[in-house]
Write an enzyme that holds these catalytic residues in place. Structure first.
Site, short mmCIF file in Angstrom:
data_model
loop_
_atom_site.label_atom_id
_atom_site.label_comp_id
_atom_site.label_asym_id
_atom_site.label_seq_id
_atom_site.Cartn_x
_atom_site.Cartn_y
_atom_site.Cartn_z
N TYR A 116 41.19 37.57 38.93
CA TYR A 116 41.56 36.17 39.12
C TYR A 116 42.41 36.07 40.38
O TYR A 116 43.29 36.90 40.60
CB TYR A 116 42.39 35.68 37.91
N GLU A 204 41.39 28.07 43.71
CA GLU A 204 41.30 29.04 42.62
C GLU A 204 39.94 29.74 42.65
O GLU A 204 38.91 29.08 42.75
CB GLU A 204 41.48 28.33 41.28
#
Ligand code: GDP
Ligand code: MN
Length: 395
Positions: A116, A204
């Site tokens: 991530y 993101e």
């Protein structure tokens, strides 16, 4: 403002952020053509909506998954046909889901590990922060809650900007070394430059993937842009897809109104965000439920109030309206005339309680009282909230 994944990936490609080649399609035939153009085996078809969790989502027609790995153009066409025009429900869309009108066809990669990575504005430290985790491809809120030690952060100095050592530190903390660390550092740095140049408030990448042939690539892409900077980001503003937004919020923004729909039945029309929040609080305190947050900002012209009433009345749940205006610089009497004109224009039939305070308030109240309309005047916040809650309960 948000973008679709395919748009985000175009920005990635322009900025040197490694991401698999892809093409967007609006019909099944286009999806097939895109698959043939990209070529080779191993492709992925991805539903384009402004929400994540597509992989684990389900279409309302029962079809499972908004992300499918396929091998042929025929399959691309088949899967795209099952997604387009359908509604996809994910943990981020709410139960009503979102209509899919585009799919992204991209080169699929063979994933060795998912990470991530995000850059966002961290309010607590007043700094931009780089966030990373070895727990990629998962719901990051869940990771943060259950295993907070698996989330690593690097805060960026406001004038120095991202330092090379910070990007390296992040890569090493993720366990990357050698060529992989170098690729990750390049990707973090390119994303940082993109984030700053385009006035983002979030970028993101979940997952950031390491492929079986040792490439670091961004597989998913999400942006939030600072709305206040859109005036100087014309090409970003052009990416806006208003069909993804709440039509009431779009209409409100055209009149300089800030509107957020809520679940209750008492609509609020207020000037100033602080007053809007205290109005919602006091409605709840008196046993009511606010139907929205609507801030007309510094002004409260007849045009704005009329537009606000129309948006409010577009919500079938609304059973009453509370107008709470603090006329600091503005003349309450002018506001009162605006409210009356707006109420007449929309032929208001539900209870309307108006609390005015400030400059020339006595004249304003007299104007409301003499209007011949069923407008209830209130003296202060408590009085106003009690009156609208009672009126809605009685209705
Ligand atoms: P989201 O569910 O909306 O966040 O969509 P993602 O783009 O993150 O895709 C969900 C999952 O699908 C990812 O976590 C990956 O595991 C998988 N996925 C996405 N793209 C590819 C790909 O190119 N190849 C393979 N094998 N899996 C992929
Ligand atoms: Mn994702």
């Amino acid at each position: 403002m948000n973008t679709h994944e395919y748009q985000a990936k175009e920005l990635f490609a322009q900025s040197g952020v490694a991401t698999p080649a892809g093409k967007v399609a609006s019909t099944a035939a286009e999806a097939g053509a895109a698959a043939r153009e990209i070529g080779g085996e191993g492709l992925v078809v991805k539903a384009q909506i402004h929400a994540g969790g597509r992989g684990k989502g389900t279409f309302t027609n029962g079809f499972k998954g908004g992300v499918h790995v396929i091998n042929t153009a025929a399959e691309a066409e088949d899967i795209a046909g099952k997604m387009l025009g359908q509604t996809l429900v994910t943990h981020q869309t709410g139960p009503e889901g979102k209509l899919v009108s585009k799919v992204l066809i991209a080169k699929s990669v063979d994933i060795k590990k998912e990470y991530y990575f995000a850059i966002l504005f961290d309010r607590a430290s007043s700094r931009h922060a780089l966030i990373a985790s070895t727990e990629g491809g998962m719901n990051i809120e869940e990771v943060a809650e259950k295993t907070p030690e698996k989330i690593i952060r690097e805060f960026v100095h406001p004038t120095l900007g991202l330092q090379a050592y910070q990007a390296r530190k992040l890569a090493y903390t993720l366990g990357l070394t050698g060529k992989l660390a170098n690729q990750a550092v390049k990707l973090f740095t390119s994303l940082w430059t993109l984030y700053i140049q385009r006035d983002c408030s979030l970028v993101e990448v979940n997952p950031l993937a390491i492929t079986s042939d040792d490439q670091v690539v961004a597989l998913d892409a999400k942006f939030n842009f600072d709305d206040n900077a859109l005036y100087r980001q014309k090409d970003v503003a052009a990416l806006r897809d208003i069909t993804e937004e709440d039509p009431r919020e779009v209409a409100a923004s055209e009149y300089g109104l800030s509107y957020i729909g809520l679940d209750g039945d008492i609509a609020c029309l207020v000037n100033g965000a602080g007053l809007a929040m205290s109005t919602m609080d006091i409605i709840k305190f008196h046993g009511g439920e606010p139907a929205n947050f609507l801030d007309v900002g510094g002004g409260a012209t007849k045009e704005q109030v009329t537009a606000a009433f129309k948006i409010i009345l577009g919500d079938p749940n609304v059973k009453g309206i509370l107008v709470n205006i603090f006329g600091g610089i503005m003349d309450c009497d002018i506001i009162a005339h605006g409210i009356i004109a707006a109420a007449q224009e929309v032929s208001l039939t539900i209870p309307l309680v108006v609390r005015l305070e400030g400059n020339n308030v006595e004249a304003g109240k007299a104007t409301l009282a003499n209007s011949g309309l069923a407008i209830t005047s209130a003296d202060d916040l408590t009085d106003a909230a009690a009156k609208i809650v009672a009126a809605v309960k009685a209705a």
